[in-house]
Design a protein around this motif. Structure first.
Motif, mmCIF file in Angstrom:
data_model
loop_
_atom_site.group_PDB
_atom_site.id
_atom_site.type_symbol
_atom_site.label_atom_id
_atom_site.label_comp_id
_atom_site.label_asym_id
_atom_site.label_seq_id
_atom_site.Cartn_x
_atom_site.Cartn_y
_atom_site.Cartn_z
ATOM 1 N N SER A 92 -48.344 46.099 28.632
ATOM 2 C CA SER A 92 -49.132 45.027 28.032
ATOM 3 C C SER A 92 -48.333 43.734 28.074
ATOM 4 C CB SER A 92 -49.494 45.373 26.583
ATOM 5 O OG SER A 92 -50.186 44.311 25.970
ATOM 6 N N PRO A 93 -48.843 42.694 28.752
ATOM 7 C CA PRO A 93 -48.149 41.402 28.753
ATOM 8 C C PRO A 93 -48.460 40.641 27.467
ATOM 9 C CG PRO A 93 -50.137 41.244 30.064
ATOM 10 C CD PRO A 93 -50.070 42.665 29.577
ATOM 11 N N VAL A 94 -47.467 39.941 26.947
ATOM 12 C CA VAL A 94 -47.636 39.203 25.693
ATOM 13 C C VAL A 94 -47.001 37.829 25.841
ATOM 14 C CG1 VAL A 94 -47.165 39.150 23.217
ATOM 15 C CG2 VAL A 94 -47.589 41.330 24.344
ATOM 16 N N LEU A 95 -47.725 36.819 25.410
ATOM 17 C CA LEU A 95 -47.191 35.463 25.304
ATOM 18 C C LEU A 95 -47.187 35.097 23.830
ATOM 19 C CD1 LEU A 95 -46.234 32.812 26.660
ATOM 20 C CD2 LEU A 95 -48.628 32.084 26.633
ATOM 21 N N GLU A 96 -46.014 34.883 23.270
ATOM 22 C CA GLU A 96 -45.877 34.551 21.850
ATOM 23 C C GLU A 96 -45.526 33.077 21.714
ATOM 24 O OE1 GLU A 96 -43.154 35.871 17.989
ATOM 25 O OE2 GLU A 96 -43.362 37.207 19.717
#
Length: 717
Positions: A92-96
């Motif tokens: 799962s890619p995540v941009l925080e």
């Protein structure tokens, strides 16, 4: 032991307690205070960490490992390579993004936005799965479903997850942005100096601080971060080799595989300094309680010598007399410990309600944890209070054990007390001086705390020597009453020692804490006078984490200098730098450093800069946590570039407990090409209206993107 002496024991104890209730009450309250402080700190921290860990676990989902780039961003092409590897069951890619939202009353609310792939959420992070508000479905369906397509109505919620114009909020975000937010309401979010609008489409179940969730592609576009990721969450097949996985994915050398628990460990470190200091203060209170118990029981034993002697003649043995005194101290300790546990829960409840569980440090802002406590730790703190009372009673108990019943019944003085020895006291003082030089252990000044305890006990151990010397040097008084008092004090020197020891312990700690606090306040005042030379300060964010989405162009410094009433402007850039995945990030401060010895509160003369090298100045906290002494090379990850910087000096920074790094602004811009600014120091003309200057700066910025403070306001904070 005879039945007569056994029947007299309760009567003797009740008589003593009835005649001197306040003395015993003071001992009980001293033990209760120590237990209450230690127990409340434990409950507050355990509750906050449980809430924080639960929120982190919900946000991170069920990942086995996370791929991160310390101090930088990942290329989203890495996700494409990793997701197809056979060892990876789910990715799962995540941009925080740390940014700000605009509340209904025009306040800026710090919050975290996560850009996610909704198709991967059910497998890895179901708590982040958006829940569409039923009231919004009629509004969304006409936009998302071509007409006429009634058979596609069931897919409307899934399609809504990819709408780039909508966002989903957790309960804390809804509360912070406006409790009256309705479905379909417009939310204003900050991206650099600009604001853009999104529509509230639903909720997410994740708890913790204010959190927004939206489609990752939309988040990359909205915040100008196309092609980048903060992390990749992976669930791996059993027995997978991470090193081989990264090699197969052709990952860069600076990509790290981090366990999700590491983030929770960093959360624990955020308040560790506060917890340790408060716990040590609690132990100090327990130590004072132990001394008060010692004083109370020492005087009690001295006053009850005839009764104890009578019981001794009736058959009460020496060991039974010792047991009697210890039993009384156990009652004092048990009552005090129980009272302390109740008081500690009350203190913890108040702290969780008004300090949000971060003990005033600001580490867990936005959390509203519920109080959680368990019987095991409660029993441990009860035992701690009981042990303090028993330790304080040991010397009086031994005195009762050594009592000579026959001499005491005849009214004769006890056997002469042996001369006080200076050896143990000097040994404790020497150990305290040696421990004070020991470096921190595991990042904590444990040896320093032990040094304080050794010095305190050494000082108390010197009390008998001083009392003996003072009584021996006292001149012969003229009056008979004074002479009798002096002679009794010489014969019963241990009684005088007990009184003086309690006073010395309490007064010494009070004076030490008063001097420490006053010295620290004066040091902070002097420090603020050096680091806050301007008349007005403007900043785009309160934290270095939020600086990447709350900034102004470099041209704004020139605009600010042209505002009427402004004489001079000094811009600064603020950002986070991660040196160690297991430690909190450092704050990087890029500002004009033409004369570091004058502009920074350095602890010593700085090293001379070397041509061709990048020079930096680290705070005392950074120097201690990362062993970054003058001359050390540190690898700083500045965007996509890693810079080996030489530490030229160490400076005092009381505002950032986890460390900071100062670098010249021109050097930073030459290294990174980053010309953004986050802070402005402004010198005003005599008689200039600070309020008018603030309004002019807000108008030049084009919106509520600045917060202002004067040096006086910052000193109050």
């Amino acid at each position: 032991m005879s039945s007569v002496s056994l029947s007299l024991l309760p009567l003797l104890s009740r008589r003593e307690w009835a005649h001197h209730p306040w003395r015993h009450l003071m001992a009980v309250l001293a033990v209760a205070l120590g237990v209450a402080l230690a127990w409340s700190v434990h409950v507050v921290n355990a509750s906050a960490l449980a809430e924080f860990s639960a929120a982190m676990a919900q946000a991170q989902g069920q990942a086995d490992v996370q791929l991160r780039a310390p101090g930088g961003m990942l290329d989203d092409a890495l996700y494409e390579r990793v997701a197809v590897l056979p060892q990876v069951l789910a990715a799962s890619p995540v941009l925080e993004v740390s940014t700000h939202g605009l509340a209904a009353d025009q306040r800026r609310v710090p919050l975290t936005l996560l850009g996610v792939d909704a198709l991967q959420l059910p497998a890895l992070a179901p708590a982040l799965m958006p829940q569409l508000m039923p009231q919004l479905m009629p509004q969304l369906m006409p936009q998302l479903i071509p007409q006429p397509m009634p058979q596609a109505a069931a897919s409307a919620p899934l399609r809504a997850l990819f709408d780039p114009a909508v966002v989903y909020a957790n309960a804390a975000a809804l509360q912070a942005l406006g409790p009256g937010l309705q479905p379909g309401a417009e939310l204003r979010l900050q991206s650099g100096p600009q604001w853009f609008s999104l529509r509230l489409a639903g909720r997410v179940a994740a708890g913790g601080p204010p959190l927004l969730v939206m489609d990752i592609a939309a988040a990359q576009s909205a915040f100008g971060m196309n092609g980048t990721l903060t992390r990749i969450d992976l669930r791996l097949a059993p027995g997978s080799d991470l090193t081989a996985l990264l090699r197969q994915a052709q990952a860069a050398a600076d990509v790290q595989a981090v366990a999700p628990a590491a983030a929770q460990a960093r959360g624990d470190q955020l308040t560790r300094a506060y917890r340790v200091n408060l716990s040590v203060l609690a132990l100090v209170a327990l130590l004072v309680g132990g001394f008060l118990v010692y004083s109370v029981l020492a005087l009690s034993v001295a006053q009850r010598q005839p009764e104890l002697a009578l019981l001794g003649v009736l058959g009460l043995g020496a060991r039974q007399r010792r047991t009697l005194v210890l039993a009384e101290s156990a009652v004092l300790g048990a009552v005090g410990a129980l009272l302390g546990l109740a008081l500690g829960l009350a203190l913890a409840w108040a702290a969780l309600r008004w300090l949000a569980g971060d003990l005033g440090s600001g580490a867990f802002s936005g959390l509203a944890p519920s109080m959680q406590w368990h019987a095991g730790p409660a029993l441990g703190y009860f035992a701690l209070g009981l042990a303090a009372a028993l330790l304080g009673a040991w010397v009086p108990a031994r005195s009762a054990e050594r009592l000579a019943p026959a001499r005491a019944l005849k009214g004769l003085a006890a056997a002469p007390t042996a001369s006080a020895r200076t050896g143990p006291a000097l040994a404790l003082l020497g150990a305290g001086a040696a421990l004070a030089l020991v470096p921190p252990i595991a990042g904590l000044p444990l040896a320093a705390y032990a040094a304080v305890a050794a010095l305190l006990m050494g000082g108390v151990a010197l009390v008998p020597v001083l009392v003996q010397a003072l009584l021996a040097a006292a001149p012969k008084p003229k009056g008979a009453l004074v002479l009798l008092a002096l002679q009794r004090a010489r014969q019963q020197r241990h009684t005088a020692t007990a009184v003086v020891a309690g006073v010395v312990a309490s007064l010494a700690l009070s004076v030490a804490l008063t001097v420490m606090v006053a010295s620290f306040r004066q040091a902070v005042a002097d420090w603020l006078g050096q680091v806050l030379p301007a008349d007005l300060y403007a900043r785009t964010t309160l934290s270095s984490a939020g600086a990447e989405q709350a900034w102004l162009d470099a041209a704004f410094a020139q605009q600010a200098a042209a505002v009427p009433g402004v004489l001079r402007v000094q811009p600064a850039r603020l950002r986070s730098v991660q040196l160690d995945a297991s430690s909190p990030a450092l704050s990087l401060i890029a500002r004009e450093l033409d004369d570091p010895a004058r502009q920074l509160p350095l602890v010593a003369e700085p090293l001379a800069p070397t041509a061709g090298e990048t020079g930096i100045y680290v705070s005392e906290a950074a120097a201690a946590l990362h062993r970054a002494q003058p001359g050390t090379l540190l690898a700083l990850r500045l965007g996509a570039k890693t810079v080996n910087a030489r530490v030229l000096g160490v400076w005092r920074d009381y505002a950032r407990q986890h460390g900071s790094v100062a670098i010249d602004l021109a050097t930073y811009r030459a290294l990174t090409g980053d010309t953004r600014i986050n802070e402005l120091a402004l010198w005003l003309a005599p008689g200039a209206d600070a309020t008018a200057v603030q309004q002019a700066l807000l108008a030049a910025a084009g919106g509520p993107v600045l917060e202002f403070a004067t040096p006086a306001q910052l000193r109050v904070l």
